[in-house]
Scaffold this active site. Structure first.
Site, PDB file in Angstrom:
ATOM      1  N   TRP A  32     -28.704  -3.434  -5.060  1.00  0.00           N
ATOM      2  CA  TRP A  32     -28.160  -3.964  -5.935  1.00  0.00           C
ATOM      3  C   TRP A  32     -27.346  -5.255  -5.754  1.00  0.00           C
ATOM      4  CZ3 TRP A  32     -26.267  -3.749 -11.241  1.00  0.00           C
ATOM      5  CH2 TRP A  32     -25.027  -4.215 -11.743  1.00  0.00           C
ATOM      6  N   ASP A  35     -21.581 -10.331  -7.332  1.00  0.00           N
ATOM      7  CA  ASP A  35     -20.774 -11.462  -7.218  1.00  0.00           C
ATOM      8  C   ASP A  35     -21.280 -12.222  -5.790  1.00  0.00           C
ATOM      9  OD1 ASP A  35     -19.342 -10.121  -8.916  1.00  0.00           O
ATOM     10  OD2 ASP A  35     -17.692  -9.949  -8.019  1.00  0.00           O
TER      11      ASP A  35
HETATM   12  N1  DQQ Z   1     -17.152  -7.480  -8.976  1.00  0.00           N
HETATM   13  C1  DQQ Z   1     -16.482  -6.988  -7.939  1.00  0.00           C
HETATM   14  C2  DQQ Z   1     -14.975  -7.242  -8.303  1.00  0.00           C
HETATM   15  C3  DQQ Z   1     -14.856  -8.200  -9.255  1.00  0.00           C
HETATM   16  C4  DQQ Z   1     -16.285  -7.882 -10.077  1.00  0.00           C
HETATM   17  C5  DQQ Z   1     -16.888  -5.525  -7.660  1.00  0.00           C
HETATM   18  C6  DQQ Z   1     -16.791  -9.074 -10.790  1.00  0.00           C
HETATM   19  O1  DQQ Z   1     -14.520  -7.455  -6.996  1.00  0.00           O
HETATM   20  O2  DQQ Z   1     -13.682  -8.306  -9.989  1.00  0.00           O
HETATM   21  O3  DQQ Z   1     -18.188  -5.302  -7.476  1.00  0.00           O
HETATM   22  O4  DQQ Z   1     -18.145  -9.076 -11.094  1.00  0.00           O
END
Ligand code: DQQ
Length: 494
Positions: A32, A35
């Protein structure tokens, strides 16, 4: 060459025949991705970290994956940078954050997750960003501001002003609205809360819905202005990305322009960095639009957008252009010039097709009410993705409703306003990469969508006009070369 384990051999075999796996966008070998994190150029090399689950194609046990590149196009996978530490403040996940150089020491500020707690943590590297040491003082901020009823508190954008560190953290205040909270520090380890840098009412819907909470704030100077980019979450799911352009003075931000860095359904959680050429370069997460089971079966989920260079137009709008380095991937080229496009149906291109293409098409709207391009079209037209400019509404959109005969994928029409002055042409700059359509229009608007054509012949291209005659001044089409060596030649620690 790396010796592959049996599981990796299976994944390699699958990857080579997977029609939806991108060929020149960044993604991990398996598992996976969400961000982009910790973007930094260190000693000339670009480093891209990212939210990653190495165990499979679902959001769980979030680590920081890591890759590096000299040219923004070809990436080398590196060992995982951060993994959850049992019994610690990040035991349930190392969520998003950023990287800075602190007197020559690479330093990551990220969100550690432990049960319901999501709090800022810090890690440093002493070996060129490969090995990371978490601070024994984590979490470095022990709670959200006590006078605020926050609904989330995570994700970090850190910068230095005259020797003092500042950061904003994504948040939302219950029954009030989304916000980005501003902190200051002398050493990156002790932080004092100042005030909300910026916030919007939860009911605000014009010109864009700003929602109840913001994730992944990204705050930076651009030209003589400042930009805040946020990812709007409605409490259940990601909604959109918003950019605010304005002024930053006395640690307060005011915005006079609201827009979006990408109007597509599939772009989220962007982050940007300044490189040694002084360019502000942004990447975002291109989410999947197919079912969870399909993602697990594929063995991978999530792709990084192409690197995009942010600038300001003379009028002060945020402009977004693909990094020019991508031209190195251009292969065979076809070119059309001066085609009149009457509103008499579709003009299918003969002998030019593909699933990994770059297209630059310049249109004069003429008397048309709408015009545009068709991509990934099957020979019988049952599958096609439409890129449509509505001349009356001055709105550009990508329509994915017929992109796939597979009814299990999300589809829709997404776009935004692209104003054209009288006599101005519309330049559609499109990157196709298997399951990705990434569109730049006059560098003023971006729309990114994920598509999953089901037919092997959904490779065709065409253009059309409605309501009157448009003119296609020119159209260049390049076959794009893969940015990756064959999967089984990828070196893990090169
Ligand atoms: N993805 C992360 C968080 C964020 C979110 C977790 C945004 O830190 O807020 O994987 O896609």
């Amino acid at each position: 060459m790396t010796i592959l384990q049996p599981r990796e051999r299976d994944a390699s075999a699958r990857a080579q025949i997977d029609p939806h796996r991108p060929r020149y966008h960044f993604l991990p070998r398996e598992g996976w991705l969400n961000d982009p994190n910790g973007l930094i150029q260190w000693k000339g090399t670009y480093h891209l970290f990212y939210q990653h689950n190495p165990d499979g194609a679902w959001h769980g046990t979030i680590h920081w994956g890591h890759a590096k590149s000299r040219d923004l196009v070809h990436w080398t996978h590196l060992p995982i940078a951060l993994a959850p530490t049992p019994g610690s403040p990040d035991e349930d996940g190392c969520f998003s954050g950023c990287a800075v150089g602190d007197h020559g020491v690479p330093t990551i500020i990220y969100t550690g997750v432990q049960g319901e707690r999501q709090l800022p943590c810090l890690a440093t590297s002493d070996d060129e960003l490969i090995t990371w040491h978490k601070s024994p003082r984590n979490p470095i901020i022990v709670a959200p501001p006590s006078d605020l009823d926050t609904v989330i508190f995570r994700d970090h954008s850190v910068w230095n002003e005259a020797g003092v560190w500042y950061q904003v953290i994504g948040s939302g205040i219950k029954d009030v609205g989304a916000t980005a909270l501003l902190y200051r520090s002398d050493d990156l380890r002790h932080w004092e809360y100042l005030h909300p840098l910026y916030g919007r009412d939860k009911g605000q819907s014009e010109p864009m819905r700003t929602g109840p909470m913001w994730e992944c704030p990204d705050f930076f100077a651009l030209g003589n202005r400042h930009v805040l980019i946020v990812s709007v979450h409605d409490g259940v799911a990601p909604v959109s990305t918003i950019s605010f352009v304005g002024h930053y003075e006395q640690h307060r931000f005011t915005s006079d322009r609201t827009g979006s860095p990408d109007f597509g359904a599939s772009f989220y959680a962007p982050q940007s960095m300044t490189d040694t050429q002084g360019r502000r370069i942004m990447w975002g997460w291109l989410r999947e639009e197919r079912r969870r089971e399909a993602q697990r079966a594929a063995g991978w989920s999530g792709v990084m957008s192409l690197p995009r260079v942010l600038s300001l137009s003379p009028a002060g709008a945020l402009t977004v252009a693909p990094a020019p380095e991508l031209r190195v991937l251009r292969g065979k080229r076809d070119r059309l010039v001066d085609r009149v496009v009457p509103p008499d149906g579709l003009h299918v291109m003969e002998g030019v097709e593909g699933a990994a293409l770059e297209i630059v098409a310049d249109f004069e709207p003429g008397g048309a009410t709408a015009f545009g391009l068709l991509v990934r079209r099957s020979s019988d037209g049952r599958e096609e993705t439409r890129i449509v400019y509505d001349c009356h509404q001055q709105r550009l959109a990508i329509d994915t409703q017929r992109s796939s005969l597979d009814t299990n994928v999300h589809a829709g029409v997404h776009g935004g306003t692209v104003p054209l002055a009288p006599g101005e042409t519309l330049r559609l700059h499109v990157f196709l990469d298997q399951s990705i359509v990434e569109l730049f229009a006059n560098d003023l608007a971006c729309i990114t969508e994920r598509i999953y054509p089901s037919r092997a012949d959904s490779l065709g291209l065409g253009f059309f006009s409605e309501g009157g005659t448009a003119k296609l001044r020119s159209m260049d089409i390049w076959e794009m070369q893969p940015a990756w060596p064959p999967w089984n030649e990828i070196n893990v620690t090169e």
